[in-house]
Scaffold this motif. Sequence first.
Motif, short mmCIF file in Angstrom:
data_model
loop_
_atom_site.label_atom_id
_atom_site.label_comp_id
_atom_site.label_asym_id
_atom_site.label_seq_id
_atom_site.Cartn_x
_atom_site.Cartn_y
_atom_site.Cartn_z
N LEU A 1 -4.42 4.03 11.77
CA LEU A 1 -3.96 2.92 10.95
C LEU A 1 -5.11 2.28 10.18
N LEU B 1 -1.34 3.63 3.53
CA LEU B 1 -0.12 3.24 4.23
C LEU B 1 0.48 1.96 3.67
N ASN C 1 4.08 -1.00 10.78
CA ASN C 1 3.67 0.35 11.15
C ASN C 1 3.70 0.56 12.66
N TYR D 1 4.12 1.45 1.88
CA TYR D 1 5.08 0.46 2.38
C TYR D 1 5.58 -0.43 1.25
#
Length: 139
Positions: free
Chosen positions: A100, A107, A43, A111
Motif C-alpha cells: 500500500l 492506488l 483499501n 480509487y
Amino acid sequence: MAGVTPDSPFPIDIRVRKRSRLMEIEFSDGARFELPFEFLRVNSPSAEVRGHGEGQEVLQTGKRRVEVTAVEPVGSYAIKLVFSDGHSSGLYSWDELYRLGSRHDELWAGYLQKLEAAGASRDVDNTPLRTSSKCSRHR
C-alpha cells in the motif's frame, strides 16, 4: 519479526497521527510511508471491501473523515485496524502495508477514477447495505 514472505521488510516503527489522520510506518529496509486513514480504509484487505475474487470489489464511499480508533497487533505479521465507521475485519500484514505504501499514488488515483465513474463521493456514503441471505421464514 519478519514479513509474511521470507526476507521481506517489516515495520520498525508505526505511529498513528490522529490530528493529521495519517499512519506513519518505517520499515526495516529504510522505506517510510505516510498512509492516510481514508486510504487505508478504502483499501482494506477485508473480504467486505475486496470480495472473494476478481470483480467482487465493493467501492467504498463517504470515507473522507474516517478515523482509526484502534490498532491491534495480530501475531508478529500484521495489525488489525478499527475504524470509526465500525469497519474492523481487515488484517494488514506487513507485506500488505508495504504494498500500500509503495503503490499509494497509483492506488489512490485508481480509487478517485472509480469514484468519479460511479458518480460517488468521498463525503457521502452510498455503499450498498448488506442484507441477510436467509429467507423471511428462517430469520
